[in-house]
Design an enzyme around this catalytic site. Structure first.
Site, PDB file in Angstrom:
ATOM      1  N   ASP A  17       0.853  -1.186   0.000  1.00 13.43           N
ATOM      2  CA  ASP A  17       0.000   0.000   0.000  1.00 13.43           C
ATOM      3  C   ASP A  17       0.891   1.239   0.000  1.00 13.43           C
ATOM      4  O   ASP A  17       0.987   1.965   0.989  1.00 13.43           O
ATOM      5  CB  ASP A  17      -0.909  -0.027   1.232  1.00 13.43           C
ATOM      6  CG  ASP A  17      -2.039   0.983   1.149  1.00 13.43           C
ATOM      7  OD1 ASP A  17      -2.175   1.632   0.094  1.00 13.43           O
ATOM      8  OD2 ASP A  17      -2.782   1.118   2.135  1.00 13.43           O
ATOM      9  N   GLU A  96      -5.845   4.694 -10.078  1.00 15.27           N
ATOM     10  CA  GLU A  96      -7.138   5.214  -9.644  1.00 15.27           C
ATOM     11  C   GLU A  96      -7.786   6.173 -10.637  1.00 15.27           C
ATOM     12  O   GLU A  96      -7.129   7.051 -11.207  1.00 15.27           O
ATOM     13  CB  GLU A  96      -6.951   5.936  -8.304  1.00 15.27           C
ATOM     14  CG  GLU A  96      -8.234   6.244  -7.599  1.00 15.27           C
ATOM     15  CD  GLU A  96      -8.177   5.881  -6.129  1.00 15.27           C
ATOM     16  OE1 GLU A  96      -9.147   6.176  -5.418  1.00 15.27           O
ATOM     17  OE2 GLU A  96      -7.179   5.287  -5.685  1.00 15.27           O
ATOM     18  N   LYS A 132      -8.924   1.422 -10.408  1.00 15.63           N
ATOM     19  CA  LYS A 132      -9.395   1.613  -9.034  1.00 15.63           C
ATOM     20  C   LYS A 132     -10.491   2.687  -9.023  1.00 15.63           C
ATOM     21  O   LYS A 132     -10.271   3.812  -9.474  1.00 15.63           O
ATOM     22  CB  LYS A 132      -8.221   2.027  -8.152  1.00 15.63           C
ATOM     23  CG  LYS A 132      -8.385   1.772  -6.686  1.00 15.63           C
ATOM     24  CD  LYS A 132      -7.040   2.027  -6.014  1.00 15.63           C
ATOM     25  CE  LYS A 132      -7.105   1.771  -4.522  1.00 15.63           C
ATOM     26  NZ  LYS A 132      -5.816   2.092  -3.871  1.00 15.63           N
ATOM     27  N   THR A 156     -12.676   0.535  -4.376  1.00 12.97           N
ATOM     28  CA  THR A 156     -12.050   1.008  -3.147  1.00 12.97           C
ATOM     29  C   THR A 156     -13.046   1.784  -2.293  1.00 12.97           C
ATOM     30  O   THR A 156     -14.203   1.960  -2.658  1.00 12.97           O
ATOM     31  CB  THR A 156     -10.818   1.863  -3.503  1.00 12.97           C
ATOM     32  OG1 THR A 156     -10.098   2.179  -2.316  1.00 12.97           O
ATOM     33  CG2 THR A 156     -11.202   3.137  -4.229  1.00 12.97           C
ATOM     34  N   PHE A 178     -12.009  -1.152   3.821  1.00  8.72           N
ATOM     35  CA  PHE A 178     -11.062  -0.319   4.572  1.00  8.72           C
ATOM     36  C   PHE A 178     -11.167  -0.615   6.069  1.00  8.72           C
ATOM     37  O   PHE A 178     -11.904   0.047   6.799  1.00  8.72           O
ATOM     38  CB  PHE A 178     -11.339   1.155   4.282  1.00  8.72           C
ATOM     39  CG  PHE A 178     -10.612   1.676   3.070  1.00  8.72           C
ATOM     40  CD1 PHE A 178     -10.482   0.911   1.924  1.00  8.72           C
ATOM     41  CD2 PHE A 178     -10.055   2.943   3.077  1.00  8.72           C
ATOM     42  CE1 PHE A 178      -9.815   1.388   0.807  1.00  8.72           C
ATOM     43  CE2 PHE A 178      -9.383   3.435   1.958  1.00  8.72           C
ATOM     44  CZ  PHE A 178      -9.268   2.659   0.827  1.00  8.72           C
TER      45      PHE A 178
END
Length: 324
Positions: A17, A96, A132, A156, A178
Site C-alpha cells: 500500500d 485510480e 481503481k 475502493t 477499509f
C-alpha cells in the site's frame, strides 16, 4: 522460524500500500496499489522528480487550456508511476480513476479507457493493471461495464455489506474493504478501544469473505487501511491484504507464529444474501452512518490530494514556461 510476513505470504497475496518505489523494491510484494494521497507523497520526493519533469514536458506539447493540460499531466504522471511499479512486482498495479468522478458513471468509464490506452502505448497490457474506482453506486456501475470489456477493477473505499454485495453482483474483480477506517469511526463514536478479535473492521471483512465464499462469488477480497499488525494477523488467509511499508516491516521483524484465520475451505456461516438494486443499496447506505460518512470523507480526502497534486504540477508548468 520464518517471519510473520513470510508466513502470511504462504496463505495470502501481499500487496504494498504505497507508491514509494524504494519500499516496493525492499519488500517485494506481489501487487501494489496507489491512490491520490500516496501519489502526492511520492511526487513530492526528489527521487521521482524525473517522472514529473517528463510528464510536464509532455504536457507542454498538448493543446487545450491550462486546467485541461494540468489534469492531463496528472493522469500521465499516475500512469508513469504505475509503469515503474509494473517493473517491480510480478502481479497487478492499481491505478485510480479521479475521485471527483466518483458519481459519474460515463466519465469514470472514459477515464478508465484513457488509463488503459496510456499503459498500452507503453507496452503494458491490461492484465497487469487494475482500475481503481470508489464504491459508489455509479462507480460500481462503471466497473460492471469495464469488467464486461475485460478491464479488471479494484473497488475502493468500501465500508459496508451493501457495497460488497453490489460489487459481487457487478462481477467486480476485487474489492478493498477499509479495515482501519471502519475501526477509526467506531473508536471515535463508541468511545472505546477494540481488540483485533472484536475490531469492527476485521469483523466486516470476515463477514464479506464468508458471504462471498458461501455464495461462490469470485470477487477477490483485499483488506486495506490497517492500523496495526494485530488487524492484519486477524485476517491472515484473506484473499489479499494491502499493507503499508511500516507494517510490512513490523511483520518481517516478528518471528512469532501466525495462525490462519480465513480459508476458502473453512469459513463462518453467512446469512443468505440476494441481489441488491439501487433503491436497496442507497437505503442500506443511508441506514449505515459509518459507511456513509467514511465513503464521503474518503472521496473528499482523495479529491483534496488530487487537487494538491494538480497545484504542484501547475507550478511546475508555470516554472517551465518562464524558463523557456
Amino acid at each position: 522460524m520464518a517471519s510473520k510476513l513470510e508466513q502470511l505470504r504462504a496463505m495470502t497475496v501481499v500487496v504494498a500500500d504505497t507508491g514509494d518505489i524504494d519500499s516496493i523494491k525492499a519488500l517485494k510484494p506481489v501487487d501494489c496499489t496507489t491512490n491520490p494521497s500516496l501519489l502526492l507523497k511520492a511526487a513530492e520526493m526528489p527521487a521521482y522528480d524525473h517522472l514529473i519533469a517528463e510528464a510536464v514536458s509532455w504536457g507542454s506539447k498538448q493543446g487545450g487550456g491550462k486546467d485541461g493540460v494540468v489534469a492531463a499531466i496528472a493522469d500521465r504522471l499516475a500512469v508513469s508511476f504505475g509503469a515503474e511499479l509494473t517493473k517491480l512486482v510480478p502481479g497487478r498495479v492499481s491505478t485510480e480513476v479521479d475521485a471527483d468522478l466518483s458519481f459519474d458513471t460515463q466519465a469514470s468509464i472514459a477515464k478508465a479507457h484513457a488509463i488503459i490506452a496510456d499503459y498500452k502505448s507503453r507496452g503494458i497490457e491490461r492484465d497487469r493493471i487494475l482500475i481503481k474506482i470508489a464504491s459508489t453506486w455509479e462507480g460500481i456501475r462503471a466497473a460492471e461495464v469495464l469488467q464486461k470489456e475485460g478491464i479488471d477493477c479494484n473497488l475502493t473505499l468500501l465500508f459496508s455489506k451493501a457495497q460488497a454485495v453490489a460489487c459481487g453482483d457487478a462481477g467486480v474483480f476485487l474489492i478493498s474493504p477499509f479495515v482501519g477506517r471502519i475501526l477509526d469511526w467506531h473508536v471515535k463514536n463508541d468511545g472505546r478501544t477494540f481488540t483485533p478479535e472484536e475490531d469492527p473492521g476485521v469483523l466486516s471483512v470476515r463477514g464479506i469473505y464468508a458471504d462471498y465464499k458461501s455464495r461462490g462469488v469470485k470477487t477477490v477480497v483485499m483488506g486495506a487501511s490497517f492500523r496495526s499488525t494485530g488487524e492484519i494477523e486477524a485476517l491472515a488467509g484473506c484473499d489479499r491484504l494491502t499493507i503499508a511499508p511500516n507494517l510490512l516491516q513490523a511483520l518481517e521483524a516478528d518471528q512469532g507464529t501466525l495462525e490462519r484465520q480465513l480459508s476458502p475451505d473453512n469459513y463462518a456461516a453467512a446469512p443468505t444474501t440476494g441481489k441488491i438494486d439501487e433503491r436497496t443499496f442507497r437505503w442500506e447506505m443511508n441506514e449505515d452512518a459509518m459507511a456513509t460518512e467514511k465513503l464521503a470523507e474518503g472521496i473528499r480526502g482523495f479529491a483534496k490530494d488530487l487537487g494538491k497534486l494538480r497545484t504542484l504540477i501547475a507550478k511546475r508548468v508555470e516554472g517551465t514556461a518562464q524558463a523557456a
